[in-house]
Design a protein around this motif. Structure first.
Motif, PDB file in Angstrom:
ATOM      1  N   MET A  89       0.814  -1.205   0.000  1.00  0.00           N
ATOM      2  CA  MET A  89       0.000   0.000   0.000  1.00  0.00           C
ATOM      3  C   MET A  89       0.854   1.265   0.000  1.00  0.00           C
ATOM      4  O   MET A  89       0.464   2.291  -0.537  1.00  0.00           O
ATOM      5  CB  MET A  89      -0.951   0.002   1.203  1.00  0.00           C
ATOM      6  N   ARG A  90       2.061   1.171   0.580  1.00  0.00           N
ATOM      7  CA  ARG A  90       2.958   2.328   0.511  1.00  0.00           C
ATOM      8  C   ARG A  90       3.390   2.581  -0.922  1.00  0.00           C
ATOM      9  O   ARG A  90       3.500   3.728  -1.365  1.00  0.00           O
ATOM     10  CB  ARG A  90       4.173   2.103   1.422  1.00  0.00           C
ATOM     11  N   VAL A  91       3.646   1.495  -1.664  1.00  0.00           N
ATOM     12  CA  VAL A  91       4.020   1.639  -3.075  1.00  0.00           C
ATOM     13  C   VAL A  91       2.854   2.218  -3.867  1.00  0.00           C
ATOM     14  O   VAL A  91       3.037   3.093  -4.710  1.00  0.00           O
ATOM     15  CB  VAL A  91       4.448   0.282  -3.656  1.00  0.00           C
ATOM     16  N   ALA A  92       1.634   1.737  -3.607  1.00  0.00           N
ATOM     17  CA  ALA A  92       0.458   2.245  -4.301  1.00  0.00           C
ATOM     18  C   ALA A  92       0.284   3.736  -4.056  1.00  0.00           C
ATOM     19  O   ALA A  92      -0.022   4.499  -4.979  1.00  0.00           O
ATOM     20  CB  ALA A  92      -0.786   1.479  -3.845  1.00  0.00           C
ATOM     21  N   ALA A  93       0.485   4.156  -2.811  1.00  0.00           N
ATOM     22  CA  ALA A  93       0.352   5.574  -2.481  1.00  0.00           C
ATOM     23  C   ALA A  93       1.427   6.402  -3.180  1.00  0.00           C
ATOM     24  O   ALA A  93       1.157   7.504  -3.677  1.00  0.00           O
ATOM     25  CB  ALA A  93       0.437   5.764  -0.965  1.00  0.00           C
ATOM     26  N   LEU A 123       2.995   5.705  -6.044  1.00  0.00           N
ATOM     27  CA  LEU A 123       2.694   5.797  -7.472  1.00  0.00           C
ATOM     28  C   LEU A 123       1.534   6.760  -7.730  1.00  0.00           C
ATOM     29  O   LEU A 123       1.514   7.453  -8.745  1.00  0.00           O
ATOM     30  CB  LEU A 123       2.361   4.413  -8.031  1.00  0.00           C
ATOM     31  N   ALA A 124       0.564   6.788  -6.810  1.00  0.00           N
ATOM     32  CA  ALA A 124      -0.564   7.714  -6.967  1.00  0.00           C
ATOM     33  C   ALA A 124      -0.084   9.157  -6.879  1.00  0.00           C
ATOM     34  O   ALA A 124      -0.543  10.018  -7.637  1.00  0.00           O
ATOM     35  CB  ALA A 124      -1.622   7.433  -5.903  1.00  0.00           C
ATOM     36  N   ARG A 125       0.846   9.424  -5.971  1.00  0.00           N
ATOM     37  CA  ARG A 125       1.380  10.790  -5.852  1.00  0.00           C
ATOM     38  C   ARG A 125       2.190  11.161  -7.082  1.00  0.00           C
ATOM     39  O   ARG A 125       2.177  12.301  -7.531  1.00  0.00           O
ATOM     40  CB  ARG A 125       2.250  10.904  -4.594  1.00  0.00           C
ATOM     41  N   LYS A 126       2.894  10.195  -7.635  1.00  0.00           N
ATOM     42  CA  LYS A 126       3.737  10.440  -8.803  1.00  0.00           C
ATOM     43  C   LYS A 126       2.904  10.723 -10.041  1.00  0.00           C
ATOM     44  O   LYS A 126       3.305  11.479 -10.919  1.00  0.00           O
ATOM     45  CB  LYS A 126       4.641   9.232  -9.047  1.00  0.00           C
ATOM     46  N   GLY A 127       1.736  10.119 -10.127  1.00  0.00           N
ATOM     47  CA  GLY A 127       0.918  10.249 -11.322  1.00  0.00           C
ATOM     48  C   GLY A 127       1.400   9.293 -12.395  1.00  0.00           C
ATOM     49  O   GLY A 127       2.234   8.427 -12.161  1.00  0.00           O
ATOM     50  N   GLY A 128       0.876   9.401 -13.583  1.00  0.00           N
ATOM     51  CA  GLY A 128       1.279   8.517 -14.664  1.00  0.00           C
ATOM     52  C   GLY A 128       0.359   7.315 -14.767  1.00  0.00           C
ATOM     53  O   GLY A 128      -0.686   7.236 -14.110  1.00  0.00           O
ATOM     54  N   ASP A 129       0.756   6.361 -15.602  1.00  0.00           N
ATOM     55  CA  ASP A 129      -0.104   5.225 -15.921  1.00  0.00           C
ATOM     56  C   ASP A 129       0.174   3.980 -15.080  1.00  0.00           C
ATOM     57  O   ASP A 129      -0.573   3.022 -15.152  1.00  0.00           O
ATOM     58  CB  ASP A 129       0.049   4.851 -17.404  1.00  0.00           C
ATOM     59  N   ALA A 136      -9.934  -3.236 -12.006  1.00  0.00           N
ATOM     60  CA  ALA A 136      -8.574  -2.690 -12.026  1.00  0.00           C
ATOM     61  C   ALA A 136      -8.585  -1.184 -11.785  1.00  0.00           C
ATOM     62  O   ALA A 136      -7.750  -0.651 -11.042  1.00  0.00           O
ATOM     63  CB  ALA A 136      -7.902  -3.017 -13.358  1.00  0.00           C
ATOM     64  N   LEU A 137      -9.541  -0.471 -12.403  1.00  0.00           N
ATOM     65  CA  LEU A 137      -9.643   0.980 -12.198  1.00  0.00           C
ATOM     66  C   LEU A 137     -10.021   1.301 -10.757  1.00  0.00           C
ATOM     67  O   LEU A 137      -9.576   2.316 -10.206  1.00  0.00           O
ATOM     68  CB  LEU A 137     -10.668   1.575 -13.156  1.00  0.00           C
ATOM     69  N   MET A 138     -10.853   0.472 -10.143  1.00  0.00           N
ATOM     70  CA  MET A 138     -11.205   0.673  -8.740  1.00  0.00           C
ATOM     71  C   MET A 138      -9.970   0.562  -7.845  1.00  0.00           C
ATOM     72  O   MET A 138      -9.776   1.368  -6.923  1.00  0.00           O
ATOM     73  CB  MET A 138     -12.256  -0.358  -8.314  1.00  0.00           C
ATOM     74  N   GLY A 178      -3.363   3.733  -2.178  1.00  0.00           N
ATOM     75  CA  GLY A 178      -2.859   3.295  -0.882  1.00  0.00           C
ATOM     76  C   GLY A 178      -3.918   3.191   0.196  1.00  0.00           C
ATOM     77  O   GLY A 178      -3.635   2.711   1.303  1.00  0.00           O
ATOM     78  N   ASP A 179      -5.151   3.639  -0.092  1.00  0.00           N
ATOM     79  CA  ASP A 179      -6.237   3.555   0.891  1.00  0.00           C
ATOM     80  C   ASP A 179      -7.146   2.356   0.660  1.00  0.00           C
ATOM     81  O   ASP A 179      -8.179   2.230   1.325  1.00  0.00           O
ATOM     82  CB  ASP A 179      -7.087   4.830   0.840  1.00  0.00           C
ATOM     83  N   ALA A 180      -6.784   1.464  -0.272  1.00  0.00           N
ATOM     84  CA  ALA A 180      -7.681   0.363  -0.631  1.00  0.00           C
ATOM     85  C   ALA A 180      -7.966  -0.569   0.531  1.00  0.00           C
ATOM     86  O   ALA A 180      -9.019  -1.209   0.578  1.00  0.00           O
ATOM     87  CB  ALA A 180      -7.083  -0.428  -1.803  1.00  0.00           C
ATOM     88  N   TRP A 181      -7.059  -0.675   1.494  1.00  0.00           N
ATOM     89  CA  TRP A 181      -7.245  -1.602   2.616  1.00  0.00           C
ATOM     90  C   TRP A 181      -8.141  -1.022   3.719  1.00  0.00           C
ATOM     91  O   TRP A 181      -8.602  -1.753   4.609  1.00  0.00           O
ATOM     92  CB  TRP A 181      -5.887  -1.946   3.216  1.00  0.00           C
ATOM     93  N   GLN A 182      -8.420   0.260   3.655  1.00  0.00           N
ATOM     94  CA  GLN A 182      -9.178   0.898   4.728  1.00  0.00           C
ATOM     95  C   GLN A 182     -10.680   0.722   4.535  1.00  0.00           C
ATOM     96  O   GLN A 182     -11.176   0.608   3.413  1.00  0.00           O
ATOM     97  CB  GLN A 182      -8.842   2.384   4.792  1.00  0.00           C
ATOM     98  N   ASP A 183     -11.408   0.719   5.633  1.00  0.00           N
ATOM     99  CA  ASP A 183     -12.866   0.565   5.620  1.00  0.00           C
ATOM    100  C   ASP A 183     -13.504   1.922   5.350  1.00  0.00           C
ATOM    101  O   ASP A 183     -14.089   2.557   6.239  1.00  0.00           O
ATOM    102  CB  ASP A 183     -13.341  -0.005   6.962  1.00  0.00           C
TER     103      ASP A 183
END
Length: 387
Positions: free
Chosen positions: A1-5, A7-13, A41-43, A49-54
């Motif tokens: 989730m840290r990696v996901a966050a 990449l989200a901050r970085k932007g891009g594909d 996949a888009l979801m 990085g917040d996908a694990w949170q309720d």
């Protein structure tokens, strides 16, 4: 989730899909359609990085439907995600092996009033992942790095699922996936009653998936059929990162319109007309007219980097010296450290320059960045980690 966050901050594909979600299998007889697989996949990309949170996640309908004018298909996709069951091995309260079945989407909301002030479309969807989905996401210690344009470019649901499997295993540095036929069908969502003859499965599933992956992914796939007698009992897939020229071709393809993609894959596309054909058909061509045409063509091919001076912005060209100083040097060094597996980044850079040769002078921007990253990954795959 840290990696996901990150990449989200970085932007891009680029985005990541947790390994546990990649490896979860479909319940026998169930699968997701291509459109619903893309939506899932888009979801995951949107949740980041917040996908694990309720919590509730949200996304604009316009980001889902792409070129379609209406939103009528989105409701069908959401309902398909709700009713599709997944399975994983678990243990019962008595300590016995069990199969656990569950959904990935707990609840969803779809706006029905989609036009805001000024007649502008403003439709959104919201959703929550189930506790089981959040658990899998949170427990994942590995992940697949995927490309949004590649995910949206696949035309086969089987190809998209195999793409996820390959991306996960390459990131683990375990480029081989050996699976029996039951496991393959469960992983890709192939109905047990479909393609009973392996020749059909090879033609309709494996060959189609390979051609799409080889064209759109950052790697290629091959497979070996393992037989017991005449029957195929297992498949061994091998995933290999593309070299730098192939990575460039993939980036180019992802940037092009999907129309004609199959023809380009099969080399059935007409070549671009030469410059000379744009000149007047006359034996007495004015040299000034020729010069004017060449000037306009050259200007159209010029890049902001080439007109603004060397290294006017990051990735204007690949550094010629050590990867220590300057904006591009630091960015290239960071990629080498992250994807080079512990090898000296200047050693990899020297190998990259030698491998690319004069072609390196034609690259800039995101194409150069992705080419360098792909070479680092291929360098590590070929040589392994330094002892």
């Amino acid at each position: 989730m840290r990696v996901a966050a990150a990449l989200a901050r970085k932007g891009g594909d680029e985005f990541v899909k947790p390994g546990r979600l990649v490896e979860v299998r479909f319940v026998k007889g169930q699968s997701l359609s291509l459109t619903s697989s893309r939506l899932l996949a888009l979801m995951i990309l949107t949740a980041g990085g917040d996908a694990w949170q309720d919590i509730t996640h949200r996304m604009r309908k316009a980001d889902i439907r792409r070129g379609h004018k209406g939103n009528e298909r989105i409701g069908d996709m959401l309902e398909e995600l709700h009713r599709t069951l997944f399975a994983e091995d678990d243990t019962s309260w008595r300590g016995k092996r069990t199969t656990k079945r569950f959904n990935l989407i707990q609840a969803s909301w779809e706006e029905v009033e989609e036009v805001g002030d000024g007649g502008k479309e403003t439709g959104w969807i919201e959703w929550q992942f189930t506790p089981d989905a959040r658990r899998l996401i949170q427990e994942s210690e590995t992940y697949a790095v995927m490309n949004r344009q590649a995910v949206l470019g696949f035309r086969s649901a089987y190809a998209l699922k195999l793409y996820e499997e390959g991306a996960l295993r390459l990131h683990r540095r375990q480029p081989v996936w050996k699976v029996d036929m039951v496991g393959l069908r469960a992983a890709l969502g192939i109905d047990p009653d479909k393609y009973g003859d392996f020749a059909q499965l090879r033609r309709k599933v494996l060959t189609v998936a390979k051609t799409e992956i080889d064209q759109l992914a950052h790697y290629t796939v091959e497979w070996q059929e393992i037989r017991r007698g005449r029957a195929v009992t297992e498949i061994e897939f091998r995933f290999a990162p593309k070299d730098a020229p192939a990575q460039i071709a993939t980036v180019d393809e992802l940037g092009r319109h999907s129309t004609g993609r199959k023809a380009r894959r099969e080399d059935a596309v007409e070549e671009v007309v030469a410059i000379e054909s744009a000149l007047p058909r006359s034996d007495a061509v004015d040299s000034a007219a020729v010069a004017d045409v060449l000037k306009r063509v050259t200007a159209s091919l010029a890049t902001p980097e080439s007109s603004a001076g060397v290294n006017a912005e990051p990735w204007a060209r690949f550094p010629r010296g050590k990867l220590h100083f300057g904006v591009t040097e630091n960015a290239a060094r960071e990629i080498g450290l992250r994807h080079g597996g512990g090898w000296d980044v200047d050693l990899i850079a020297d190998a990259y320059r030698e491998h690319m040769g004069d072609r390196l002078n034609t690259l800039s921007g995101s194409k150069l960045e992705k080419s360098w990253k792909g070479f680092c990954e291929a360098f590590l795959t070929r040589r392994g980690r330094p002892s």
